[in-house]
Design an enzyme around this catalytic site. Structure first.
Site, PDB file in Angstrom:
ATOM      1  N   GLU A 177     -64.277 -52.198  29.627  1.00  0.00           N
ATOM      2  CA  GLU A 177     -63.233 -52.527  28.847  1.00  0.00           C
ATOM      3  C   GLU A 177     -63.495 -51.847  27.524  1.00  0.00           C
ATOM      4  OE1 GLU A 177     -62.851 -56.945  28.083  1.00  0.00           O
ATOM      5  OE2 GLU A 177     -61.204 -56.579  26.617  1.00  0.00           O
ATOM      6  N   LYS A 219     -60.833 -51.960  32.286  1.00  0.00           N
ATOM      7  CA  LYS A 219     -59.685 -52.895  31.728  1.00  0.00           C
ATOM      8  C   LYS A 219     -59.323 -52.379  30.331  1.00  0.00           C
ATOM      9  CE  LYS A 219     -59.953 -57.773  29.711  1.00  0.00           C
ATOM     10  NZ  LYS A 219     -60.282 -59.022  30.169  1.00  0.00           N
TER      11      LYS A 219
END
Ligand code: 5MM
Length: 342
Positions: A177, A219
């Protein structure tokens, strides 16, 4: 490392029609959310709140996995059932946030660096034994004059890659992420350029650390102007820019992409996802891994009161369903209004 098994989990996490609930707010972050609904930030309230989400029968069919905060991984519900078991029974894969937050990078002129690599190799097998099959680590990239610096960007990309390699060795799928914050005053062109730089560096570092792309979930943040920017792009432009960027930066070997919402309103985050999916076919499925955009409505409905649990679960089910439709390009603003009338 059994790559086929990692790939099967990553594929299940991002299967169209389902997405990830990010319920991994640290104790201080959930405290801010609870402040907004005048609810005390106690261990019991955190548990009750998360239990109500995981027991929301109408929502969970749309949830492929849940990212937990360390505390939640070890908690049991009111009747003594471990919360992880509740998730498994609902068909959702339990995951764990393994980073330990961020601190100022020395000489970083404002850049942050995410902590948590020390001892991670020892923590991961314990998380696996407790049922976690994926993990999450968030790098935070802020856009401001002179920021991010290359030193900050490189340090964060390197840490993400080191984390991902450790996870795969522990048979845990890493959610990678890199979040480019949308807090600033920057325009969409700047968001595009910085996110491109970040993703190029992240995939370079993943390669250097020998991370198998078939066993990760990306992500990312969407390409969107900062909240303080006067000129905000349309839904179509955000979708078009984000998809263009991802095509240029994310190898097709990645099994799936699950976006963060980053401070967008819940309906906006759904509309953006839907518009991106409609631009397909794409090399990877796109879905959601939303925190605020899934939880803002149920938190408001709950307000810390046991008598509001059913209303909170209904609000959660609505947002989960809308995002599940968006992940298949089947959402519309009319559907949203129709559901609100019923
Ligand atoms: C759920 O919030 C997570 C961050 O918690 P801390 O700041 O307390 O560590 C966050 O990483 C979240 O998983 C992602 O940013 C997605 O959440 P949003 O709200 O951006 O969709």
């Amino acid at each position: 490392m059994q790559l086929d098994a990692l790939n099967a989990i990553a594929t299940a996490m991002t299967a169209p029609g389902r997405g990830i609930l990010a319920a991994d707010e640290s104790t201080s972050t959930i405290g801010r959310r609870f402040d907004a609904i005048a609810t005390e930030n106690t261990e019991a309230n955190r548990r009750s709140y998360r239990e109500l989400l995981f027991k929301a029968k109408a929502a969970m069919p749309y949830i492929s996995g849940v990212i937990l905060y360390d505390e939640t991984l070890w908690q049991a519900g009111e009747d003594g059932t471990p919360l992880v078991k509740l998730l498994e029974a609902a068909g959702a894969i339990p995951g764990i946030k393994v980073d330990e937050g961020a601190e100022a990078l020395p000489n970083g002129r404002g850049d942050l660096i995410t902590k948590g690599l020390d001892g991670l190799a020892q923590r991961l097998p314990k998380y696996y034994a407790q049922g976690a099959r994926f993990a999450k680590w968030r790098a935070i990239i802020d856009i401001a004059p002179g920021q991010p610096s290359y030193a900050g960007l490189l340090a964060n990309a390197h840490a993400l890659a080191r984390y991902a390699a450790l996870c795969q060795h522990a048979q845990i799928v890493p959610i990678v992420e890199p979040e480019v914050l949308m807090d600033g005053a920057h325009d969409i062109d700047t968001a595009f350029a910085v996110t491109e730089w970040v993703l190029k560096e992240v995939f370079q570092q993943l390669y250097y650390q020998g991370v198998a792309l078939e066993g990760i979930v990306l992500k990312p943040s969407m390409v969107i102007a900062g909240m303080k920017c006067a000129s905000q792009a349309s839904v179509a432009e955000v979708a078009e820019r984000t998809v263009k960027l991802l095509k240029a930066c994310v190898p097709a070997a990645v099994p799936g992409i699950a976006f963060l919402s980053g401070g967008q309103s819940d309906v906006q985050a759904t509309a953006h996802l839907d518009a991106m999916v409609k631009l397909g076919p794409l090399p990877w499925p796109l879905t959601f891994s939303y925190g605020r955009a899934l939880q803002a409505a149920p938190q408001r409905a709950w307000g810390g009161k046991p008598e509001n649990i059913a209303a909170a679960q209904a609000a959660f089910a609505h947002r989960a369903r809308m995002n599940a439709l968006a992940s298949q390009g089947q959402w519309s603003a009319e559907l949203e209004q129709e559901a609100a009338r019923n």
